[in-house]
Motif scaffolding. Structure first.
Motif, PDB file in Angstrom:
ATOM      1  N   ILE A 111       0.866  -1.213   0.031  1.00 44.05           N
ATOM      2  CA  ILE A 111      -0.039  -0.044  -0.137  1.00 44.05           C
ATOM      3  C   ILE A 111       0.800   1.251  -0.012  1.00 44.05           C
ATOM      4  O   ILE A 111       1.905   1.347   0.840  1.00 44.05           O
ATOM      5  CB  ILE A 111      -1.001   0.011   1.134  1.00 44.05           C
ATOM      6  N   LEU A 112       0.350   2.125  -0.938  1.00 48.02           N
ATOM      7  CA  LEU A 112       1.288   3.382  -0.940  1.00 48.02           C
ATOM      8  C   LEU A 112       0.011   4.536  -1.235  1.00 48.02           C
ATOM      9  O   LEU A 112      -0.981   4.100  -1.402  1.00 48.02           O
ATOM     10  CB  LEU A 112       2.108   3.378  -2.076  1.00 48.02           C
ATOM     11  N   GLN A 113       0.645   5.668  -1.077  1.00 44.69           N
ATOM     12  CA  GLN A 113      -0.499   6.998  -1.409  1.00 44.69           C
ATOM     13  C   GLN A 113      -0.539   7.155  -2.737  1.00 44.69           C
ATOM     14  O   GLN A 113       0.338   6.951  -3.580  1.00 44.69           O
ATOM     15  CB  GLN A 113      -0.501   7.861  -0.471  1.00 44.69           C
ATOM     16  N   SER A 114      -1.532   7.703  -3.258  1.00 40.75           N
ATOM     17  CA  SER A 114      -1.489   8.172  -4.675  1.00 40.75           C
ATOM     18  C   SER A 114      -1.068   9.592  -4.303  1.00 40.75           C
ATOM     19  O   SER A 114      -0.872  10.024  -3.124  1.00 40.75           O
ATOM     20  CB  SER A 114      -3.190   8.442  -5.047  1.00 40.75           C
ATOM     21  N   PHE A 115      -1.042  10.497  -5.473  1.00 40.88           N
ATOM     22  CA  PHE A 115      -0.442  11.828  -5.191  1.00 40.88           C
ATOM     23  C   PHE A 115       1.016  11.541  -4.836  1.00 40.88           C
ATOM     24  O   PHE A 115       1.433  11.886  -3.710  1.00 40.88           O
ATOM     25  CB  PHE A 115      -0.986  12.538  -4.123  1.00 40.88           C
ATOM     26  N   THR A 116       1.853  10.745  -5.948  1.00 35.00           N
ATOM     27  CA  THR A 116       3.034  10.563  -5.536  1.00 35.00           C
ATOM     28  C   THR A 116       3.573  10.519  -7.092  1.00 35.00           C
ATOM     29  O   THR A 116       3.236  10.988  -8.140  1.00 35.00           O
ATOM     30  CB  THR A 116       3.219   9.186  -4.871  1.00 35.00           C
ATOM     31  N   CYS A 117       5.172  10.212  -7.001  1.00 32.00           N
ATOM     32  CA  CYS A 117       5.901  10.046  -7.988  1.00 32.00           C
ATOM     33  C   CYS A 117       5.952   8.680  -8.526  1.00 32.00           C
ATOM     34  O   CYS A 117       5.859   7.473  -7.874  1.00 32.00           O
ATOM     35  CB  CYS A 117       7.411  10.374  -7.866  1.00 32.00           C
ATOM     36  N   VAL A 118       5.793   8.322 -10.015  1.00 32.17           N
ATOM     37  CA  VAL A 118       5.950   6.949 -10.602  1.00 32.17           C
ATOM     38  C   VAL A 118       6.965   6.167 -10.255  1.00 32.17           C
ATOM     39  O   VAL A 118       6.825   4.711  -9.969  1.00 32.17           O
ATOM     40  CB  VAL A 118       5.811   7.086 -12.165  1.00 32.17           C
ATOM     41  N   PHE A 127      24.074  13.600 -22.628  1.00 35.44           N
ATOM     42  CA  PHE A 127      24.981  14.142 -21.398  1.00 35.44           C
ATOM     43  C   PHE A 127      24.380  14.527 -20.253  1.00 35.44           C
ATOM     44  O   PHE A 127      25.249  14.472 -19.159  1.00 35.44           O
ATOM     45  CB  PHE A 127      25.772  15.362 -22.033  1.00 35.44           C
ATOM     46  N   LEU A 128      23.098  14.465 -20.163  1.00 26.62           N
ATOM     47  CA  LEU A 128      22.167  14.961 -19.043  1.00 26.62           C
ATOM     48  C   LEU A 128      21.557  13.656 -19.087  1.00 26.62           C
ATOM     49  O   LEU A 128      20.505  13.547 -19.889  1.00 26.62           O
ATOM     50  CB  LEU A 128      21.949  16.155 -19.049  1.00 26.62           C
ATOM     51  N   SER A 129      21.175  13.254 -17.908  1.00 29.00           N
ATOM     52  CA  SER A 129      19.926  12.120 -17.563  1.00 29.00           C
ATOM     53  C   SER A 129      18.539  12.839 -17.132  1.00 29.00           C
ATOM     54  O   SER A 129      18.635  13.900 -16.501  1.00 29.00           O
ATOM     55  CB  SER A 129      20.158  11.178 -16.776  1.00 29.00           C
ATOM     56  N   PHE A 130      17.496  12.141 -17.413  1.00 31.43           N
ATOM     57  CA  PHE A 130      16.237  12.654 -17.059  1.00 31.43           C
ATOM     58  C   PHE A 130      15.951  12.087 -15.460  1.00 31.43           C
ATOM     59  O   PHE A 130      16.529  10.908 -15.168  1.00 31.43           O
ATOM     60  CB  PHE A 130      15.224  12.160 -17.859  1.00 31.43           C
ATOM     61  N   PRO A 131      15.323  12.806 -14.868  1.00 26.56           N
ATOM     62  CA  PRO A 131      15.019  12.430 -13.531  1.00 26.56           C
ATOM     63  C   PRO A 131      13.855  11.226 -13.554  1.00 26.56           C
ATOM     64  O   PRO A 131      14.233  10.348 -12.595  1.00 26.56           O
ATOM     65  CB  PRO A 131      14.313  13.557 -12.973  1.00 26.56           C
ATOM     66  N   VAL A 132      13.157  11.210 -14.505  1.00 22.72           N
ATOM     67  CA  VAL A 132      12.291   9.918 -14.718  1.00 22.72           C
ATOM     68  C   VAL A 132      12.338   9.631 -16.191  1.00 22.72           C
ATOM     69  O   VAL A 132      11.968  10.457 -16.994  1.00 22.72           O
ATOM     70  CB  VAL A 132      10.653  10.272 -14.282  1.00 22.72           C
ATOM     71  N   SER A 133      12.785   8.290 -16.366  1.00 25.41           N
ATOM     72  CA  SER A 133      12.930   7.915 -17.696  1.00 25.41           C
ATOM     73  C   SER A 133      11.407   7.509 -18.527  1.00 25.41           C
ATOM     74  O   SER A 133      10.475   7.284 -17.803  1.00 25.41           O
ATOM     75  CB  SER A 133      13.631   6.706 -17.732  1.00 25.41           C
ATOM     76  N   TYR A 134      11.543   7.599 -19.698  1.00 17.55           N
ATOM     77  CA  TYR A 134      10.071   7.378 -20.273  1.00 17.55           C
ATOM     78  C   TYR A 134       9.662   5.783 -20.219  1.00 17.55           C
ATOM     79  O   TYR A 134       8.484   5.701 -19.931  1.00 17.55           O
ATOM     80  CB  TYR A 134      10.638   7.220 -21.873  1.00 17.55           C
ATOM     81  N   LYS A 135      10.392   4.979 -19.975  1.00 15.26           N
ATOM     82  CA  LYS A 135       9.983   3.453 -19.569  1.00 15.26           C
ATOM     83  C   LYS A 135       9.592   3.444 -18.229  1.00 15.26           C
ATOM     84  O   LYS A 135       8.700   2.618 -17.804  1.00 15.26           O
ATOM     85  CB  LYS A 135      11.357   2.476 -19.712  1.00 15.26           C
ATOM     86  N   GLU A 136       9.863   4.469 -17.287  1.00 15.15           N
ATOM     87  CA  GLU A 136       9.561   4.325 -15.970  1.00 15.15           C
ATOM     88  C   GLU A 136       7.842   4.759 -16.114  1.00 15.15           C
ATOM     89  O   GLU A 136       7.132   4.276 -15.445  1.00 15.15           O
ATOM     90  CB  GLU A 136      10.356   5.319 -15.119  1.00 15.15           C
ATOM     91  N   LYS A 137       7.802   5.734 -17.060  1.00 12.77           N
ATOM     92  CA  LYS A 137       6.276   6.165 -17.107  1.00 12.77           C
ATOM     93  C   LYS A 137       5.473   5.324 -17.630  1.00 12.77           C
ATOM     94  O   LYS A 137       4.370   5.396 -17.167  1.00 12.77           O
ATOM     95  CB  LYS A 137       6.351   7.585 -18.023  1.00 12.77           C
ATOM     96  N   ILE A 138       5.932   4.473 -18.414  1.00 12.30           N
ATOM     97  CA  ILE A 138       5.037   3.373 -18.881  1.00 12.30           C
ATOM     98  C   ILE A 138       5.156   2.217 -18.109  1.00 12.30           C
ATOM     99  O   ILE A 138       4.597   0.990 -18.686  1.00 12.30           O
ATOM    100  CB  ILE A 138       5.052   3.233 -20.474  1.00 12.30           C
ATOM    101  N   GLY A 190       2.358  11.896 -18.365  1.00 14.84           N
ATOM    102  CA  GLY A 190       2.584  11.018 -19.382  1.00 14.84           C
ATOM    103  C   GLY A 190       2.351   9.566 -18.773  1.00 14.84           C
ATOM    104  O   GLY A 190       2.999   8.726 -19.573  1.00 14.84           O
ATOM    105  N   VAL A 191       2.549   9.342 -17.305  1.00 11.57           N
ATOM    106  CA  VAL A 191       2.447   8.059 -16.929  1.00 11.57           C
ATOM    107  C   VAL A 191       1.410   7.451 -17.160  1.00 11.57           C
ATOM    108  O   VAL A 191       0.047   7.807 -17.445  1.00 11.57           O
ATOM    109  CB  VAL A 191       2.414   8.329 -15.296  1.00 11.57           C
ATOM    110  N   ASP A 192       1.524   6.215 -17.713  1.00 12.43           N
ATOM    111  CA  ASP A 192       0.484   5.050 -18.084  1.00 12.43           C
ATOM    112  C   ASP A 192      -0.039   4.667 -16.825  1.00 12.43           C
ATOM    113  O   ASP A 192       0.302   3.529 -16.178  1.00 12.43           O
ATOM    114  CB  ASP A 192       0.958   3.990 -19.042  1.00 12.43           C
ATOM    115  N   PHE A 193      -1.261   5.088 -16.309  1.00 10.67           N
ATOM    116  CA  PHE A 193      -1.847   4.624 -15.091  1.00 10.67           C
ATOM    117  C   PHE A 193      -2.416   3.081 -15.129  1.00 10.67           C
ATOM    118  O   PHE A 193      -2.147   2.436 -14.028  1.00 10.67           O
ATOM    119  CB  PHE A 193      -3.197   5.441 -14.786  1.00 10.67           C
TER     120      PHE A 193
END
Length: 412
Positions: free
Chosen positions: A76-83, A252-263, A358-361
């Motif tokens: 169990i975790l809360q909604s209103f959070t990061c993916v 050269f710079l990374s994203f804090p959240v990757s595309y694969k994490e979003k989906i 862009g997160v795939d719920f």
């Protein structure tokens, strides 16, 4: 320029340290800063175990694997959070179960109780923006159902609640050293625990992990250096924005959240040890956490004193060193655009319920409209900056613009 998420903690000495690390590759093969960083956490929290990882999400995954979470278990975790939080759960094969939130933007106890089943293995308690959840009561609920409690302290460190530091209530707690957290090494995380048996197992888990890739580590070290150029040029004919996009596209710079994490397609292969250079960056900042928290507290105090007279809803009006100061507003996009014209970039955690955009719920197991309170607050939330390099004059500019916006709204 005032920007809440563009490497807000980075100071000149961090840039200089990053430059030294970049040209000292032999330091990649030592562990002195890792040892000192873990020691700092053990002493600060007075716990027997503090174990480092390459990120907060890796830290959560390590906790879950150490307590034996596996396929079919429910967390169990809360909604209103990061993916990143549900992804760490999904990596284990377990199922993330989302509880709703209450007005303080932390987990709603009634919703939590309804979500507990025979398959529930643990609860992840998020202290949103540093706001203390009802952790003491949650511990009682967990004890009744024999559940492991994990405190998500990614949004703050050194916050006192009922004469006890957040992070010391649960069975374990994890911290993030992400680029826009309470202190930063771009990526990094730490787990603390009072439970010696769990701590020993966690250390074994960490020792069996791989080192992060050399290129990935270099990319993180380069981050503060790059932003020392990007930020001053950000609004100068958009040169900073262009440079940021180019450096990200060239990797050269990374994203804090990757595309694969979003989906929901990221993999636990990301999980690794904390590299020595990032430990070095983190150590420099964590030693200033008292100063950082005082600055955040001063700015938060100013916001509270000034905004009470305006027509803005403040979800939590007790004084803490907010990571970001949350305000609920109508017409958030209009307000955000008004600020951008004045070169101030506000934050919008967690305007998507599960951020970022862009997160795939479906892929992360979140059913739309299942948490109505989270949906409501997500539609109105905006974050005011409190970061360490911000001055009181900057805070005054933010408040003056809010007053101007409120005045214009009343007169239209």
């Amino acid at each position: 320029m005032i920007a809440i998420s563009l490497s807000p903690n980075t100071e000149k000495e961090d840039v200089l340290l990053a430059l030294r690390l970049l040209f000292s590759p032999w330091r990649f093969f030592t562990t002195e800063s890792i040892r000192l960083l873990e020691q700092w956490f053990r002493q600060y929290f007075d716990v027997p175990y503090a174990v480092s990882f390459n990120s907060g999400r890796s830290s959560l995954y390590a906790i879950l694997k150490t307590i034996g979470v596996s396929k079919g278990d429910e967390i169990i975790l809360q909604s209103f959070t990061c993916v990143a939080v549900p992804n760490s759960i999904i990596w284990t094969g377990a199922i993330p179960v989302y509880a709703d939130i209450k007005p303080s933007l932390t987990m709603d106890l009634g919703s939590l109780k309804k979500k507990i089943t025979k398959k529930t293995k643990a609860i992840v308690i998020q202290h949103t923006f540093g706001i203390p959840a009802d952790i003491a009561t949650i511990m009682d609920i967990a004890k009744e159902h024999k559940l492991f409690v994990i405190e998500d302290c990614a949004h703050g460190i050194g916050i006192d609640y009922k004469n006890k530091l957040l992070g010391l209530f649960g069975d374990a707690a994890f911290f993030s050293f992400g680029r826009d957290k309470a202190f930063s090494s771009v990526f990094g995380g730490m787990v603390i625990t009072k439970n010696r048996n769990f701590g020993k197992k966690l250390r074994i888990f960490e020792k069996n992990l791989k080192e992060p890739g050399f290129v990935w580590t270099i990319r993180q070290i380069f981050h503060p250096i790059a932003f020392s150029l990007i930020l001053p040029l950000y609004d100068f004919f958009s040169l900073g924005k262009i440079l940021l996009v180019i450096l990200q596209k060239l990797r050269f710079l990374s994203f804090p959240v990757s595309y694969k994490e979003k989906i929901g397609e990221s993999k636990p292969s990301f999980v690794a040890k904390l590299p020595e250079p990032l430990a070095c960056l983190a150590l420099q900042q964590i030693r200033k956490i008292k100063e950082f928290n005082k600055g955040r507290l001063d700015i938060s105090t100013y916001y509270l004193s000034q905004l009470k007279s305006l027509d803005f809803d403040i979800p939590y009006d007790k004084l803490i060193p907010f990571l970001r100061f949350p305000v609920l507003v109508e017409n958030r996009d209009t307000l955000s655009s008004f600020f951008k014209k004045n070169k101030i970039y506000l934050g919008d955690w967690y305007s998507n319920i599960i951020d970022p955009k862009g997160v795939d719920f479906e892929k992360i197991g979140y059913e739309k409209a299942s948490c109505p309170k989270a949906s409501y607050y997500a539609s109105k939330i905006i974050n005011l900056p409190t970061y360490p390099t911000m001055t009181m004059d900057d805070a005054k500019k933010v408040v003056d613009l809010l007053k101007e916006y409120a005045s214009n709204k009343r007169n239209n």
